[in-house]
Design a protein around this motif. Structure first.
Motif, PDB file in Angstrom:
ATOM      1  N   CYS A  43      73.836  -3.821 -21.252  1.00 47.39           N
ATOM      2  CA  CYS A  43      73.561  -4.681 -20.104  1.00 47.39           C
ATOM      3  C   CYS A  43      74.022  -6.112 -20.403  1.00 47.39           C
ATOM      4  N   SER A  44      74.126  -6.900 -19.346  1.00 43.59           N
ATOM      5  CA  SER A  44      74.644  -8.269 -19.465  1.00 43.59           C
ATOM      6  C   SER A  44      73.847  -9.114 -20.447  1.00 43.59           C
ATOM      7  N   ASN A  45      72.511  -8.999 -20.400  1.00 40.78           N
ATOM      8  CA  ASN A  45      71.663  -9.811 -21.283  1.00 40.78           C
ATOM      9  C   ASN A  45      71.919  -9.500 -22.756  1.00 40.78           C
ATOM     10  N   ASP A  46      72.068  -8.211 -23.062  1.00 44.03           N
ATOM     11  CA  ASP A  46      72.318  -7.809 -24.454  1.00 44.03           C
ATOM     12  C   ASP A  46      73.688  -8.296 -24.930  1.00 44.03           C
ATOM     13  N   LYS A  49      73.509 -12.071 -25.523  1.00 41.36           N
ATOM     14  CA  LYS A  49      72.732 -12.373 -26.728  1.00 41.36           C
ATOM     15  C   LYS A  49      73.543 -12.103 -27.997  1.00 41.36           C
ATOM     16  N   GLU A  50      74.166 -10.917 -28.076  1.00 44.98           N
ATOM     17  CA  GLU A  50      74.928 -10.537 -29.272  1.00 44.98           C
ATOM     18  C   GLU A  50      76.185 -11.400 -29.428  1.00 44.98           C
ATOM     19  N   ALA A  51      76.854 -11.660 -28.314  1.00 44.17           N
ATOM     20  CA  ALA A  51      78.082 -12.464 -28.368  1.00 44.17           C
ATOM     21  C   ALA A  51      77.785 -13.901 -28.783  1.00 44.17           C
ATOM     22  N   THR A  52      76.689 -14.460 -28.286  1.00 40.56           N
ATOM     23  CA  THR A  52      76.309 -15.832 -28.640  1.00 40.56           C
ATOM     24  C   THR A  52      76.006 -15.943 -30.123  1.00 40.56           C
ATOM     25  N   LEU A  53      75.276 -14.958 -30.656  1.00 42.54           N
ATOM     26  CA  LEU A  53      74.952 -14.952 -32.083  1.00 42.54           C
ATOM     27  C   LEU A  53      76.217 -14.756 -32.922  1.00 42.54           C
ATOM     28  N   ALA A  54      77.084 -13.853 -32.479  1.00 47.63           N
ATOM     29  CA  ALA A  54      78.336 -13.604 -33.203  1.00 47.63           C
ATOM     30  C   ALA A  54      79.211 -14.859 -33.221  1.00 47.63           C
ATOM     31  N   LEU A  55      79.190 -15.634 -32.132  1.00 47.13           N
ATOM     32  CA  LEU A  55      79.978 -16.863 -32.080  1.00 47.13           C
ATOM     33  C   LEU A  55      79.467 -17.889 -33.094  1.00 47.13           C
ATOM     34  N   PHE A  73      81.783 -13.804 -19.667  1.00 48.48           N
ATOM     35  CA  PHE A  73      81.048 -14.045 -20.913  1.00 48.48           C
ATOM     36  C   PHE A  73      81.838 -14.953 -21.848  1.00 48.48           C
ATOM     37  N   ALA A  74      83.143 -14.739 -21.899  1.00 53.42           N
ATOM     38  CA  ALA A  74      83.990 -15.573 -22.760  1.00 53.42           C
ATOM     39  C   ALA A  74      83.877 -17.043 -22.359  1.00 53.42           C
TER      40      ALA A  74
END
Length: 202
Positions: A43-46, A49-55, A73-74
């Motif tokens: 889902c969008s929230n997940d 969350k994961e992309a922000t942490l990975a960044l 998201f990018a």
């Protein structure tokens, strides 16, 4: 500005023990230049969350974070790059939204696909699959080592210099062989994930 196109990228996948951001951190720790966050069934929230942490990890290690498919998201998190399939938003449209500085890669299965993605302004092209892979549904026809050699020959003939990244079922000990065909780089997933997973259990 000369863009920093990574020669080795890791594509995340769903895993019972390692989140996508965990995979990104471990890959960066191993010296991988770029990680592509690929969360097709989330889902969008997940994803956010994961992309922000990975960044955050990408910035910590001075590496590159690529978001698969989603220009939204990018743009929202300020990722370094986005990778778009042939049926996603076209690269030229994405460029208008994201600007000139972001790296935009596109998918290809044939030489004709490469010409199309180049005409749309792709900074690099992910060409595959190299072999059958279980990480992707609706797989395109297999390219194989002979296919890569032929496509690189056609590109050289037409003086096309777009960086080509091999993708799809690549093993770690095949990277050097693939690069010797004239490919710019490779994207790996399952083969590296096994290594990363083993390290977390040592």
């Amino acid at each position: 500005m000369q863009k920093r196109i990574p020669k080795i990228q890791y594509i995340t996948q769903d895993h019972p023990q390692l989140s996508h951001s965990d995979q990104a951190r471990l890959a960066f720790e191993q010296g991988i230049e770029a990680v592509q966050i690929r969360m097709k069934d989330s889902c969008s929230n997940d994803i956010l969350k994961e992309a922000t942490l990975a960044l955050q990890y990408a910035r910590q290690f001075d590496r590159i974070l690529i978001i698969n498919d989603s220009i939204e998201f990018a743009k929202e998190i300020g990722a370094h790059a986005v990778h778009l399939g042939l049926n996603d938003t076209s690269i030229d449209e994405a460029r208008q939204i994201l600007g000139d500085d972001i790296i935009i890669g596109g998918t290809a299965n044939t030489f004709e696909d490469i010409l199309l993605q180049k005409s749309r302004g792709a900074d690099y092209v992910g060409l595959g699959p190299y072999r059958h892979t279980t990480t992707k549904k609706n797989l395109s026809p297999i390219v194989g080592i002979g296919g890569y050699r032929e496509i690189i020959r056609q590109m050289n003939e037409k003086k096309i210099h777009t960086p080509i990244i091999a993708v799809g079922g690549i093993l770690l000990d095949e990277i050097e062989m693939l690069q010797q065909t004239g490919l710019y780089g490779v994207a790996i997933s399952g083969a590296l994930l096994k290594t990363l997973n083993n390290q977390t259990h040592e």
